[in-house]
Scaffold this active site. Structure first.
Site, PDB file in Angstrom:
ATOM      1  CG  ASN A   1      -1.809   1.036   1.381  1.00 44.58           C
ATOM      2  OD1 ASN A   1      -1.624   1.879   0.525  1.00 44.58           O
ATOM      3  ND2 ASN A   1      -2.775   1.023   2.292  1.00 44.58           N
TER       4      ASN A   1
ATOM      5  CE  LYS B   1      -0.510   2.638   6.351  1.00 43.28           C
ATOM      6  NZ  LYS B   1      -1.972   2.870   6.482  1.00 43.28           N
TER       7      LYS B   1
ATOM      8  NE  ARG C   1      -6.065   1.878   0.052  1.00 40.45           N
ATOM      9  CZ  ARG C   1      -6.152   3.032   0.671  1.00 40.45           C
ATOM     10  NH1 ARG C   1      -5.151   3.361   1.118  1.00 40.45           N
ATOM     11  NH2 ARG C   1      -7.121   3.516   0.831  1.00 40.45           N
TER      12      ARG C   1
ATOM     13  CG  HIS D   1     -13.127   3.904   3.748  1.00 38.92           C
ATOM     14  ND1 HIS D   1     -13.590   4.915   4.344  1.00 38.92           N
ATOM     15  CD2 HIS D   1     -11.706   3.942   3.929  1.00 38.92           C
ATOM     16  CE1 HIS D   1     -12.806   5.616   5.051  1.00 38.92           C
ATOM     17  NE2 HIS D   1     -11.540   5.276   4.470  1.00 38.92           N
TER      18      HIS D   1
ATOM     19  CG  LEU E   1     -17.570   5.198  12.345  1.00 35.65           C
ATOM     20  CD1 LEU E   1     -18.308   5.129  13.455  1.00 35.65           C
ATOM     21  CD2 LEU E   1     -18.160   5.884  11.136  1.00 35.65           C
ATOM     22  N   GLY E   2     -13.036   5.788  11.108  1.00 34.50           N
ATOM     23  CA  GLY E   2     -11.462   6.208  11.249  1.00 34.50           C
ATOM     24  C   GLY E   2     -11.335   7.550  11.264  1.00 34.50           C
TER      25      GLY E   2
ATOM     26  N   GLY F   1     -10.595   8.785   8.383  1.00 31.16           N
ATOM     27  CA  GLY F   1     -11.315   9.099   7.289  1.00 31.16           C
ATOM     28  C   GLY F   1     -12.499   8.159   7.566  1.00 31.16           C
TER      29      GLY F   1
ATOM     30  NE  ARG G   1     -10.073  13.267   3.401  1.00 32.68           N
ATOM     31  CZ  ARG G   1     -10.072  11.860   3.693  1.00 32.68           C
ATOM     32  NH1 ARG G   1     -11.171  11.065   3.976  1.00 32.68           N
ATOM     33  NH2 ARG G   1      -8.827  11.267   3.316  1.00 32.68           N
TER      34      ARG G   1
ATOM     35  NE  ARG H   1      -6.143   7.532  20.308  1.00 32.32           N
ATOM     36  CZ  ARG H   1      -5.465   6.715  19.286  1.00 32.32           C
ATOM     37  NH1 ARG H   1      -4.934   5.602  19.853  1.00 32.32           N
ATOM     38  NH2 ARG H   1      -4.969   7.073  18.390  1.00 32.32           N
TER      39      ARG H   1
ATOM     40  CG  LEU I   1     -14.580   6.648  16.556  1.00 31.06           C
ATOM     41  CD1 LEU I   1     -14.122   7.543  17.698  1.00 31.06           C
ATOM     42  CD2 LEU I   1     -15.504   7.673  15.865  1.00 31.06           C
TER      43      LEU I   1
ATOM     44  CD  GLU J   1     -11.231  -1.981  14.136  1.00 27.06           C
ATOM     45  OE1 GLU J   1     -10.078  -2.236  14.776  1.00 27.06           O
ATOM     46  OE2 GLU J   1     -11.232  -2.020  12.870  1.00 27.06           O
ATOM     47  CG  ASN J   2     -10.178   0.554  19.283  1.00 26.78           C
ATOM     48  OD1 ASN J   2     -10.002  -0.500  19.691  1.00 26.78           O
ATOM     49  ND2 ASN J   2      -9.332   1.105  17.853  1.00 26.78           N
TER      50      ASN J   2
ATOM     51  CD  GLU K   1      -8.932  -0.728   4.602  1.00 30.35           C
ATOM     52  OE1 GLU K   1      -8.426  -0.411   5.567  1.00 30.35           O
ATOM     53  OE2 GLU K   1      -9.140   0.098   3.636  1.00 30.35           O
TER      54      GLU K   1
END
Ligand code: ADP
Length: 397
Positions: A7, A14, A91, A180, A209-210, A212, A241, A285, A332, A334-335, A384
Site C-alpha cells: 500500500n 505499508k 492497494r 474504503h 469510522l476512522g 477517514g 475533512r 481520543r 473509532l 472498533e474502539n 484490508e
C-alpha cells in the site's frame, strides 16, 4: 501461496507478507519519509523482534528494495528467499468506472489507472509508482490491483449521479465513486459469516469510522449507496475533512478570505472535521478526553460527528427499505465504546437495541446487540490487507 500486500502513499509504504495456507501474517512493516530526510523502515516478522532501519530512501523503489531485503534477512526476516513470494497485491485508490473488481495487473490495467490520475491526483500516482517498482524488482511475479472504488461500482445511477448538468458526468466523470470499498466488503462478508447467514440475504450498514470515515448500504452483498463521493471528502464529519456542506459556503469563504483553489481544498481536507470544530485535534481520543474535561467545542465536535453518523445510518436503511445488521469498524468504530453507544441510542424504533455490557469491547469481533434486538449490531475489526491477499489468491488460482 505467500502474498506480499503493498500500500503505497506519497511518502509512505505499508506492507504485509501473508501466508495464504492459514492466512497468517508472516511479516509486516511501514516505511515513512520516502524521498525526504530521515527515511525510516520499521519491520516486524512474526515471533521476532521489531527491526528499525534508518537509511536514505530517495524513492519508492529504494524503499521496496529495503523492504524485500528485510523480508528475506536471515536474522529478522520471514522467508529464506524472494522466490517464496509468489504474488503481490496492490492497494489502489481510484479505478474510476473502469474496474468493478480486482484485476491481474498488465500494461492495459496500468494505462487505465493512469487515466484515473485526474480523479485521484494525490493517491493514484504513488500507487502506480509502487506497482512499477515491484515489477522492476520482482520480474515475473504476478501482481493484482485491488481498488477502493471497485466495490461501489454496483451502486445504481440514482445513488451515484449528482444533480449537476449531466454533461459533467459525461465529460469529466463527475459522479459518486465511494471509497474504503475493500473494508466495507470485508466486514460485510465477516458479518454474514458470524451471523451464519448468506450475504445475499442480508441488508447491512457498514460504518467505517476512522480518521477517514464512510458508511455503506450493502443489500444482497452489493454496495447500493455510500457516504463518500467523487472524492473522500463527502459524507461524514471526519478527523480533518468537512464531509457534507452547503456547496455555496465554499465560494463564500473563498471570496471573504481571498483563498485560492489549493488553499480552499486544503481547508476542507486538512483543517475541517472534528479538528476544525474543536480546534484541538483530529484524534478522537484527544477530543473525547477534552470533552470529558468540559471543553464545549470538543463536545460540539463529537455531537456533530455522531449526529451525522446517525443520519447516514437512517438514510442507508431508507435506501434499502430496512436493515438486518449495523457494523462498526476502523479506529473509532472498533474502539470507542461511547461513540457506539451514542450512535445507536434512539434507534430502538428501528429495532436496534445495543447491549451496553456486550458493547464494552475494543477491537474484537463481537455481536453487541441485545438478544431481543431485531437488528444485529456488530463490532468487526477491518482487515484490508487480508482482503487484498484473498483477492490476489483468488485471481491467480
Ligand atoms: P485511518 O486508517 O483512516 O487513519 P484509523 O482507522 O486508524 O484511521 O482510525 C484512527 C482514529 O481512530 C483516530 O482518530 C483515533 O483517535 C481513533 N481511535 C483509535 N482508538 C480509539 C479509542 N480507543 N477511542 C476513541 N477513538 C479511537
Amino acid at each position: 501461496m505467500k502474498v506480499l500486500v503493498v500500500n503505497c502513499g506519497s511518502s509512505s509504504l505499508k506492507y504485509q507478507l501473508i501466508d495464504m495456507a492459514d492466512e497468517s501474517v508472516m511479516a509486516k512493516g511501514l516505511v515513512e519519509r520516502i524521498g525526504i530526510e530521515g527515511s525510516i523502515l520499521t519491520h516486524e516478522s512474526a515471533g521476532k523482534e521489531k527491526k528499525v532501519i534508518e537509511e536514505p530512501m530517495k524513492d519508492h523503489k529504494k524503499a521496496l528494495e529495503l523492504v524485500l531485503d528485510a523480508v528475506v534477512n536471515k536474522e529478522y526476516g520471514a522467508v529464506e528467499s524472494m522466490n517464496e513470494i509468489e504474488a503481490v497485491g496492490h492497494r489502489v485508490v481510484h479505478a474510476g468506472e473502469k474496474f468493478s473488481d480486482s484485476v491481474v495487473i498488465n500494461n492495459d490495467v496500468i494505462a487505465a489507472l493512469e487515466e484515473c490520475i485526474e480523479l485521484a491526483p494525490l493517491h493514484n500516482p504513488p500507487n502506480l509508482i509502487g506497482i512499477r517498482a515491484c515489477m522492476e524488482l520482482m520480474p515475473g511475479v504476478p501482481m493484482v490491483g485491488v481498488f477502493d472504488t471497485a466495490f461501489h461500482q454496483s451502486m445504481p445511477a440514482s445513488s451515484y449521479i449528482y444533480a449537476l448538468p449531466y454533461e459533467y458526468y459525461e465529460k469529466y466523470g463527475v459522479r459518486k465513486y465511494g471509497f474504503h470499498g475493500t473494508s466495507h466488503k470485508y466486514v460485510a462478508q465477516r458479518t454474514a459469516s458470524i451471523l451464519g447467514k448468506d450475504l445475499d440475504s442480508l441488508k447491512i450498514i457498514t460504518c467505517h469510522l476512522g480518521n477517514g470515515a464512510s458508511i455503506t448500504a450493502i443489500d444482497n452483498g452489493k454496495s447500493v449507496d455510500t457516504s463518500m463521493g467523487f472524492t473522500p471528502l463527502e459524507g461524514l464529519v471526519m478527523g480533518t475533512r468537512s464531509g457534507d456542506l452547503d456547496p455555496a459556503i465554499i465560494t463564500f469563504i473563498m471570496e471573504k478570505e481571498n483563498l485560492s483553489i489549493d488553499e480552499m481544498n486544503n481547508l476542507l481536507n486538512k483543517k475541517s472535521g472534528v479538528l476544525g470544530i474543536s480546534g484541538i485535534s483530529s484524534d478522537f481520543r484527544d477530543i473525547e478526553s477534552a470533552a470529558k474535561e468540559g471543553n464545549e467545542r470538543a463536545q460540539l465536535a463529537l455531537d456533530k460527528f455522531n449526529v451525522r453518523v446517525k443520519k447516514y445510518i437512517a438514510a442507508c436503511a431508507a435506501v434499502m427499505g430496512g436493515v438486518d445488521a449495523v457494523v462498526f469498524t476502523a479506529g473509532l468504530g472498533e474502539n470507542s465504546i461511547s461513540a457506539r453507544e451514542i450512535i445507536c441510542s434512539g434507534f430502538e424504533y428501528m429495532g436496534m437495541e445495543l447491549d451496553k455490557e456486550k458493547n464494552n469491547v475494543r477491537g474484537k469481533e463481537t455481536v453487541v446487540s441485545k438478544d431481543s434486538s431485531k437488528v444485529e449490531i456488530l463490532v468487526i475489526p477491518t482487515n484490508e490487507e487480508l482482503m487484498i491477499a484473498r483477492d490476489t489468491l483468488e485471481l491467480l488460482k
